[in-house]
Motif scaffolding. Sequence first.
Motif, PDB file in Angstrom:
ATOM      1  N   PRO A  94     -24.776 -76.540  24.415  1.00  0.00           N
ATOM      2  CA  PRO A  94     -23.979 -75.437  23.873  1.00  0.00           C
ATOM      3  C   PRO A  94     -24.789 -74.147  23.768  1.00  0.00           C
ATOM      4  O   PRO A  94     -25.985 -74.163  23.514  1.00  0.00           O
ATOM      5  CB  PRO A  94     -23.585 -75.942  22.484  1.00  0.00           C
ATOM      6  N   VAL A  95     -24.111 -73.035  23.987  1.00  0.00           N
ATOM      7  CA  VAL A  95     -24.692 -71.705  23.835  1.00  0.00           C
ATOM      8  C   VAL A  95     -23.731 -70.910  22.946  1.00  0.00           C
ATOM      9  O   VAL A  95     -22.580 -70.677  23.325  1.00  0.00           O
ATOM     10  CB  VAL A  95     -24.854 -70.984  25.194  1.00  0.00           C
ATOM     11  N   LEU A  96     -24.178 -70.552  21.753  1.00  0.00           N
ATOM     12  CA  LEU A  96     -23.348 -69.806  20.816  1.00  0.00           C
ATOM     13  C   LEU A  96     -23.478 -68.312  21.091  1.00  0.00           C
ATOM     14  O   LEU A  96     -24.584 -67.778  21.178  1.00  0.00           O
ATOM     15  CB  LEU A  96     -23.769 -70.097  19.377  1.00  0.00           C
ATOM     16  N   ARG A  97     -22.348 -67.641  21.235  1.00  0.00           N
ATOM     17  CA  ARG A  97     -22.325 -66.194  21.421  1.00  0.00           C
ATOM     18  C   ARG A  97     -21.557 -65.582  20.255  1.00  0.00           C
ATOM     19  O   ARG A  97     -20.546 -66.128  19.815  1.00  0.00           O
ATOM     20  CB  ARG A  97     -21.652 -65.829  22.731  1.00  0.00           C
ATOM     21  N   LEU A  98     -22.056 -64.457  19.756  1.00  0.00           N
ATOM     22  CA  LEU A  98     -21.431 -63.762  18.643  1.00  0.00           C
ATOM     23  C   LEU A  98     -20.873 -62.429  19.111  1.00  0.00           C
ATOM     24  O   LEU A  98     -21.472 -61.753  19.953  1.00  0.00           O
ATOM     25  CB  LEU A  98     -22.451 -63.538  17.524  1.00  0.00           C
ATOM     26  N   PHE A  99     -19.725 -62.062  18.568  1.00  0.00           N
ATOM     27  CA  PHE A  99     -19.048 -60.830  18.919  1.00  0.00           C
ATOM     28  C   PHE A  99     -18.591 -60.132  17.648  1.00  0.00           C
ATOM     29  O   PHE A  99     -18.364 -60.771  16.634  1.00  0.00           O
ATOM     30  CB  PHE A  99     -17.800 -61.113  19.778  1.00  0.00           C
ATOM     31  N   ARG A 100     -18.421 -58.821  17.721  1.00  0.00           N
ATOM     32  CA  ARG A 100     -17.787 -58.054  16.664  1.00  0.00           C
ATOM     33  C   ARG A 100     -16.507 -57.484  17.259  1.00  0.00           C
ATOM     34  O   ARG A 100     -16.529 -56.834  18.309  1.00  0.00           O
ATOM     35  CB  ARG A 100     -18.685 -56.924  16.160  1.00  0.00           C
ATOM     36  N   GLN A 101     -15.378 -57.763  16.596  1.00  0.00           N
ATOM     37  CA  GLN A 101     -14.087 -57.257  17.047  1.00  0.00           C
ATOM     38  C   GLN A 101     -13.626 -56.194  16.059  1.00  0.00           C
ATOM     39  O   GLN A 101     -13.401 -56.474  14.885  1.00  0.00           O
ATOM     40  CB  GLN A 101     -13.072 -58.392  17.136  1.00  0.00           C
ATOM     41  N   CYS A 102     -13.507 -54.971  16.549  1.00  0.00           N
ATOM     42  CA  CYS A 102     -13.190 -53.824  15.699  1.00  0.00           C
ATOM     43  C   CYS A 102     -11.691 -53.540  15.699  1.00  0.00           C
ATOM     44  O   CYS A 102     -10.969 -53.931  16.614  1.00  0.00           O
ATOM     45  CB  CYS A 102     -13.964 -52.602  16.181  1.00  0.00           C
ATOM     46  N   ALA A 103     -11.235 -52.828  14.680  1.00  0.00           N
ATOM     47  CA  ALA A 103      -9.821 -52.521  14.508  1.00  0.00           C
ATOM     48  C   ALA A 103      -9.259 -51.697  15.659  1.00  0.00           C
ATOM     49  O   ALA A 103      -8.077 -51.798  15.971  1.00  0.00           O
ATOM     50  CB  ALA A 103      -9.612 -51.790  13.186  1.00  0.00           C
ATOM     51  N   ASN A 104     -10.089 -50.897  16.323  1.00  0.00           N
ATOM     52  CA  ASN A 104      -9.603 -50.048  17.424  1.00  0.00           C
ATOM     53  C   ASN A 104      -9.510 -50.799  18.747  1.00  0.00           C
ATOM     54  O   ASN A 104      -9.284 -50.194  19.782  1.00  0.00           O
ATOM     55  CB  ASN A 104     -10.503 -48.817  17.574  1.00  0.00           C
ATOM     56  N   GLY A 105      -9.720 -52.114  18.727  1.00  0.00           N
ATOM     57  CA  GLY A 105      -9.624 -52.925  19.933  1.00  0.00           C
ATOM     58  C   GLY A 105     -10.945 -53.154  20.640  1.00  0.00           C
ATOM     59  O   GLY A 105     -11.027 -53.946  21.575  1.00  0.00           O
ATOM     60  N   LEU A 106     -11.991 -52.482  20.199  1.00  0.00           N
ATOM     61  CA  LEU A 106     -13.316 -52.655  20.797  1.00  0.00           C
ATOM     62  C   LEU A 106     -13.873 -54.027  20.423  1.00  0.00           C
ATOM     63  O   LEU A 106     -13.848 -54.430  19.263  1.00  0.00           O
ATOM     64  CB  LEU A 106     -14.262 -51.569  20.284  1.00  0.00           C
ATOM     65  N   THR A 107     -14.341 -54.760  21.409  1.00  0.00           N
ATOM     66  CA  THR A 107     -15.017 -56.041  21.184  1.00  0.00           C
ATOM     67  C   THR A 107     -16.377 -55.965  21.861  1.00  0.00           C
ATOM     68  O   THR A 107     -16.467 -55.621  23.037  1.00  0.00           O
ATOM     69  CB  THR A 107     -14.200 -57.216  21.750  1.00  0.00           C
ATOM     70  N   VAL A 108     -17.435 -56.277  21.099  1.00  0.00           N
ATOM     71  CA  VAL A 108     -18.803 -56.122  21.578  1.00  0.00           C
ATOM     72  C   VAL A 108     -19.570 -57.414  21.338  1.00  0.00           C
ATOM     73  O   VAL A 108     -19.528 -57.959  20.234  1.00  0.00           O
ATOM     74  CB  VAL A 108     -19.517 -54.975  20.828  1.00  0.00           C
ATOM     75  N   GLU A 109     -20.267 -57.904  22.374  1.00  0.00           N
ATOM     76  CA  GLU A 109     -21.139 -59.057  22.135  1.00  0.00           C
ATOM     77  C   GLU A 109     -22.336 -58.579  21.326  1.00  0.00           C
ATOM     78  O   GLU A 109     -23.014 -57.625  21.681  1.00  0.00           O
ATOM     79  CB  GLU A 109     -21.623 -59.706  23.426  1.00  0.00           C
ATOM     80  N   THR A 110     -22.606 -59.282  20.226  1.00  0.00           N
ATOM     81  CA  THR A 110     -23.662 -58.862  19.306  1.00  0.00           C
ATOM     82  C   THR A 110     -24.671 -59.979  19.040  1.00  0.00           C
ATOM     83  O   THR A 110     -25.402 -59.910  18.057  1.00  0.00           O
ATOM     84  CB  THR A 110     -23.050 -58.408  17.968  1.00  0.00           C
ATOM     85  N   THR A 111     -24.736 -60.972  19.900  1.00  0.00           N
ATOM     86  CA  THR A 111     -25.594 -62.136  19.663  1.00  0.00           C
ATOM     87  C   THR A 111     -27.022 -61.720  19.303  1.00  0.00           C
ATOM     88  O   THR A 111     -27.541 -62.121  18.261  1.00  0.00           O
ATOM     89  CB  THR A 111     -25.597 -63.067  20.896  1.00  0.00           C
ATOM     90  N   SER A 112     -27.663 -60.932  20.132  1.00  0.00           N
ATOM     91  CA  SER A 112     -29.051 -60.508  19.862  1.00  0.00           C
ATOM     92  C   SER A 112     -29.126 -59.522  18.712  1.00  0.00           C
ATOM     93  O   SER A 112     -30.068 -59.538  17.925  1.00  0.00           O
ATOM     94  CB  SER A 112     -29.662 -59.863  21.112  1.00  0.00           C
ATOM     95  N   TRP A 113     -28.138 -58.675  18.569  1.00  0.00           N
ATOM     96  CA  TRP A 113     -28.089 -57.663  17.509  1.00  0.00           C
ATOM     97  C   TRP A 113     -27.988 -58.326  16.137  1.00  0.00           C
ATOM     98  O   TRP A 113     -28.611 -57.884  15.186  1.00  0.00           O
ATOM     99  CB  TRP A 113     -26.891 -56.751  17.762  1.00  0.00           C
ATOM    100  N   GLU A 114     -27.215 -59.390  16.033  1.00  0.00           N
ATOM    101  CA  GLU A 114     -27.064 -60.102  14.744  1.00  0.00           C
ATOM    102  C   GLU A 114     -28.398 -60.642  14.270  1.00  0.00           C
ATOM    103  O   GLU A 114     -28.698 -60.600  13.081  1.00  0.00           O
ATOM    104  CB  GLU A 114     -26.054 -61.252  14.874  1.00  0.00           C
ATOM    105  N   ASP A 115     -29.216 -61.148  15.184  1.00  0.00           N
ATOM    106  CA  ASP A 115     -30.539 -61.673  14.811  1.00  0.00           C
ATOM    107  C   ASP A 115     -31.402 -60.598  14.187  1.00  0.00           C
ATOM    108  O   ASP A 115     -32.120 -60.835  13.226  1.00  0.00           O
ATOM    109  CB  ASP A 115     -31.264 -62.245  16.028  1.00  0.00           C
ATOM    110  N   ILE A 116     -31.321 -59.387  14.704  1.00  0.00           N
ATOM    111  CA  ILE A 116     -32.135 -58.265  14.198  1.00  0.00           C
ATOM    112  C   ILE A 116     -31.657 -57.852  12.811  1.00  0.00           C
ATOM    113  O   ILE A 116     -32.448 -57.574  11.923  1.00  0.00           O
ATOM    114  CB  ILE A 116     -32.047 -57.065  15.157  1.00  0.00           C
ATOM    115  N   HIS A 117     -30.331 -57.830  12.595  1.00  0.00           N
ATOM    116  CA  HIS A 117     -29.780 -57.331  11.341  1.00  0.00           C
ATOM    117  C   HIS A 117     -29.695 -58.380  10.243  1.00  0.00           C
ATOM    118  O   HIS A 117     -29.369 -58.048   9.117  1.00  0.00           O
ATOM    119  CB  HIS A 117     -28.422 -56.682  11.600  1.00  0.00           C
ATOM    120  N   ASP A 118     -29.980 -59.639  10.554  1.00  0.00           N
ATOM    121  CA  ASP A 118     -29.981 -60.682   9.524  1.00  0.00           C
ATOM    122  C   ASP A 118     -31.278 -60.705   8.732  1.00  0.00           C
ATOM    123  O   ASP A 118     -31.361 -61.318   7.690  1.00  0.00           O
ATOM    124  CB  ASP A 118     -29.755 -62.056  10.166  1.00  0.00           C
ATOM    125  N   ARG A 119     -32.306 -60.052   9.241  1.00  0.00           N
ATOM    126  CA  ARG A 119     -33.624 -60.118   8.611  1.00  0.00           C
ATOM    127  C   ARG A 119     -33.738 -59.177   7.451  1.00  0.00           C
ATOM    128  O   ARG A 119     -33.130 -58.223   7.262  1.00  0.00           O
ATOM    129  CB  ARG A 119     -34.710 -59.788   9.636  1.00  0.00           C
TER     130      ARG A 119
END
Length: 87
Positions: free
Chosen positions: A62-87
């Motif tokens: 398995p490979v887990l991918r994380l995304f942020r889905q915004c109200a304006n319809g924008l969806t962005v893969e944030t897998t690597s970004w989440e690791d940086i902001h969790d610290r």
Amino acid sequence: MAPPIETFHPARLQQQVQHYANGKVRKPPVDLKQCELKELLQYECDLRGPKEDPRSKIVCEPVLRLFRQCANGLTVETTSWEDIHDR
């Protein structure tokens, strides 16, 4: 084939999403931390053993991918970004 796109460090993702692909500034600005976090589980599979051997097996991991889905319809893969902001 998809057109080439600029690569950047995950720490710059928040700044990158402020612009459309054509370079225009997105209005209103997007705050990724306010967008809903979504998960997608994909699988990476490899053949273990020679292709011709009937005893060879396909092994998938398995490979887990994380995304942020915004109200304006924008969806962005944030897998690597989440690791940086969790610290």
